[in-house]
Design an enzyme around this catalytic site. Sequence first.
Site, short mmCIF file in Angstrom:
data_model
loop_
_atom_site.label_atom_id
_atom_site.label_comp_id
_atom_site.label_asym_id
_atom_site.label_seq_id
_atom_site.Cartn_x
_atom_site.Cartn_y
_atom_site.Cartn_z
N ASP A 10 0.86 -1.19 0.00
CA ASP A 10 0.00 0.00 0.00
C ASP A 10 0.89 1.23 0.00
O ASP A 10 2.10 1.15 0.24
CB ASP A 10 -0.92 0.01 1.23
CG ASP A 10 -1.96 1.12 1.19
OD1 ASP A 10 -2.28 1.61 0.09
OD2 ASP A 10 -2.45 1.53 2.27
N CYS A 74 -4.37 -1.30 -2.01
CA CYS A 74 -4.49 0.11 -2.35
C CYS A 74 -5.44 0.21 -3.53
O CYS A 74 -5.17 -0.34 -4.61
CB CYS A 74 -3.12 0.68 -2.72
SG CYS A 74 -3.16 2.38 -3.34
N CYS A 189 -11.18 3.07 -0.20
CA CYS A 189 -9.76 3.29 0.10
C CYS A 189 -9.49 2.52 1.38
O CYS A 189 -10.26 2.64 2.35
CB CYS A 189 -9.46 4.77 0.30
SG CYS A 189 -7.77 5.11 0.89
N HIS A 191 -7.53 2.94 3.67
CA HIS A 191 -7.30 3.79 4.84
C HIS A 191 -8.59 4.10 5.60
O HIS A 191 -8.59 4.30 6.82
CB HIS A 191 -6.67 5.13 4.42
CG HIS A 191 -5.21 5.09 4.17
ND1 HIS A 191 -4.68 4.61 3.00
CD2 HIS A 191 -4.15 5.50 4.92
CE1 HIS A 191 -3.35 4.71 3.04
NE2 HIS A 191 -3.01 5.25 4.19
#
EC number: 5.1.1.3
Length: 275
Positions: A10, A74, A189, A191
């Site tokens: 990532d 990612c 995403c 994250h």
Amino acid sequence: MDERPVLFFDSGIGGLTVLREARVLIPEIQFIYVADDAGFPYGNWEENILKEHILNIFTNLLTRYNPALCVIACNTVSTLMMADLRQKFPHVPFVGTVPAIKSAAEQTKSGFISVLATPGTVKRAYTNELINSFAGQCHVQLVGSEKLAGFAEDHLRGKTIDSEALRKEILPCFVKKNGKCTDVIVLACTHYPFLINFFREQALWSVEWIDPAKAIAKHIRSLLPLSEKIHQKPIKKYQDFALLTSKNITASTEHLLKGFGLKLMKRVDFRIRDQ
């Protein structure tokens, strides 16, 4: 059983959301987590330059670690160049993370879906192909945030998040039209699941937030051979570790990775040319 490691990649720490789910299903496997923090964030990179950059990194990684499987944790890279990676490295299985638009279309009751992603993922042709294939009858709102991935990185390192700034980033996800409103938001995403509590606090109304991490982990498990010792508790032979492309590694980053059971390997030369 193949004892080679599974390699996660990532731009930062977002892929840890998928790694933690994979560990639950296959605890005996050694995981190598690679964060290209020197290149973070990927959302605004020029496509051709980013492709060359990623291919250079993987040429080095695959030679060095010979993984059984690579997970591109990612969304930006997955929607941009999975075909490129598979073509250049045909001997290695690659698993990508793409927006869970199909799941959203299956779960929505109102027909209003939002995809919360990075600018790079939003503009990819592949994302629109997913919409056309699986959500053609839905109203799909694409929202590309330039700040949320950075907020997630800061949050995991113990920094305070500006709630009002975060709220502004997610407000476009909430669409109301002709008596109907958004009821499903895709976290596109890796994250973003780290910010889920903030999202729920700042949401204009209750929605279903889709985090594909568990589904991705199941897919990873399906591609790896089962242990022959079915009746025994699996034993991990090798420690999991992390590699960062940046040479500016802070104590908070090292502490964060340790919290995820990852030993930080320092002084690894990725042979990356400056862009």
